[in-house]
Write an enzyme that holds these catalytic residues in place. Structure first.
Site, short mmCIF file in Angstrom:
data_model
loop_
_atom_site.label_atom_id
_atom_site.label_comp_id
_atom_site.label_asym_id
_atom_site.label_seq_id
_atom_site.Cartn_x
_atom_site.Cartn_y
_atom_site.Cartn_z
CG ASP A 154 14.39 -4.11 -50.31
OD1 ASP A 154 14.02 -4.48 -49.19
OD2 ASP A 154 13.64 -4.10 -51.31
CE1 TYR A 158 11.43 3.85 -52.36
CE2 TYR A 158 9.10 4.37 -52.19
CZ TYR A 158 10.23 3.75 -51.69
OH TYR A 158 10.16 3.05 -50.52
#
Length: 435
Positions: free
Chosen positions: A141, A217
């Protein structure tokens, strides 16, 4: 008047003989034409290498050409005559100034659009994007960074015929010349906050998204007064296969299964610190993640670390039968989130020694630049006007009020459930369905 029988037979025989002769001649011409086409194809390929590969890809600096001249040059060589191979690229980017990775959102700049600009400028892209069999591993994003994003597509190559073996010619010389140094070439055309870290030949059935076995992540944060032990205990509850619909942004139109598997979670301190405050990180690994899943998980973990939510709230939110509707809460900031790595079987990224040295030099330079910017903000902080005693007492009261205002997650207003969203979506689909 009738023609004698003998004369008619002689005429038919002559016609058949002439037809046979013409057929043989056609076959000879077709063979000669095929031979000439082969020679022309070879000649054009050689011209392509001389005119396009050497000045654009092999020179010390990229040749700037006008867009009109570039299009005219590309049209002169049919794309099916250009040698190409299927390649995976490992990408790093600092996401702060970008509107996400994907260019499909029509918001610029995006990381993807910058990459394709560089591919076109360096002439590594053969044809258009839609002809390149392009795929990406993750669609990060706005503001999210990565040190291990992976994309795959066809790129121009020195291979005359594509090899079925994905490892073939990765390091070997082709016709006495090495394969194009994709890392070096692309990094010279990319902006400073995007870099290619490596490349690997891959089979044509490779897909950057669906061939990925795991994604990892990292989320960086300052420790401050957070309870790391409580957050670690809570985070471990995410490990395993769970329905994460209460830890994501639901996309009912495209996603119907919200079960995902998290294989690893850890809270750990980093080496960096600032004025006594320790930099820490969450590390999460799984096969795949939902839209905003990481940021939602981190937001709840921060509430637990602040002591305003119990560790057990994770169990309650993961139990979608008990909690079918997601409580309303803000997502954690996107800036500290990093897609660290994407893992694949039998994919080994390579980088030439020269390109690797350039990467290290570039990252050191960028790191020093950002540290200088940090120093400027620290200097501004030191030059702030002193706060009076009355202002100090006012600020302390405000902090107390804010901490007292916290509404428990399970007492908050909730969003519509998956079933409720789906029910609303179906009538719309029926309305727009053509008769």
């Amino acid at each position: 008047m009738t023609m004698p029988c003998g004369v008619g037979l002689d005429s038919e025989a002559a016609v058949e003989t002439e037809l046979a002769s013409l057929r043989n001649r056609v076959k000879e011409l077709e063979a000669e034409n095929a031979k000439l086409l082969s020679q022309v194809s070879s000649c054009q390929c050689q011209q392509m290498e001389v005119k396009h590969d050497v000045p654009v890809l092999d020179s010390g600096s990229l040749v700037r050409r006008s867009r009109r001249g570039r299009k005219r040059a590309d049209k002169s060589i049919p794309t099916h005559l250009i040698s190409k191979r299927y390649v995976a690229l490992k990408i790093m980017y600092f996401g702060k100034r970008f509107y996400g990775f994907s260019a499909e959102a029509q918001m610029e700049p995006s990381i993807e659009s910058e990459i394709f600009k560089a591919l076109e400028r360096t002439r590594l892209l053969v044809g258009d994007k839609k002809d390149s069999n392009y795929s990406r591993c993750g669609r990060t994003d706005k503001g999210v960074s990565s040190t291990g994003q992976v994309i795959a597509l066809f790129l121009r190559s020195r291979l005359k015929t594509p090899s079925l073996d994905s490892e073939a010619h990765a390091n070997e010389k082709i016709n006495g010349r090495p394969e194009y140094d994709y890392v070096r070439v692309l990094n010279r055309a990319l902006p400073d906050d995007i870099r290619v870290l490596g490349w690997s030949p891959v089979p044509v059935d490779f897909h950057a998204r669906f061939s990925c076995s795991a994604r990892e992540y990292k989320y960086f944060f300052w420790r401050q007064n957070l309870n790391l032990s409580a957050m670690d205990i809570a985070g471990k509850k995410f490990i395993g296969e769970h329905d994460f619909r209460n830890f994501c942004k639901m996309d009912v139109a495209n996603v119907h299964c919200y079960t995902r598997r998290v294989t690893f979670f850890e809270v750990s301190p980093c080496q960096n610190s600032h004025e006594g405050d320790q930099l820490c990180t969450f590390t999460m690994r799984g096969s795949a993640f939902l839209w905003h899943q990481i940021r939602a998980m981190v937001a709840v973990l921060f509430m637990i670390g602040q002591g305003v939510e119990s560790v057990d709230v994770i169990d309650t939110l993961l139990d979608t039968k008990k909690t079918p509707r997601k409580p309303q809460y803000l997502l954690a900031s996107e800036i500290p989130l990093v897609l660290r790595t994407c893992e694949f079987e039998n994919v080994n990224f390579i980088c030439s020694s020269g390109a690797a040295e350039s990467l290290k030099s570039h990252f050191k330079k960028e790191s020093l630049t950002y540290q200088l910017e940090s120093v400027i903000f620290q200097e501004a902080l030191r030059n702030c006007l002193p706060i009076g005693n009355d202002q100090i007492s006012f600020n302390s009261e405000e902090k107390k009020k804010k901490s007292a205002i916290h509404v428990p997650l399970l007492s908050r207003p909730t969003e519509p459930s998956y079933e409720e969203r789906s029910a609303k979506l179906k009538p719309r689909e029926q309305e727009t369905c053509p008769v």
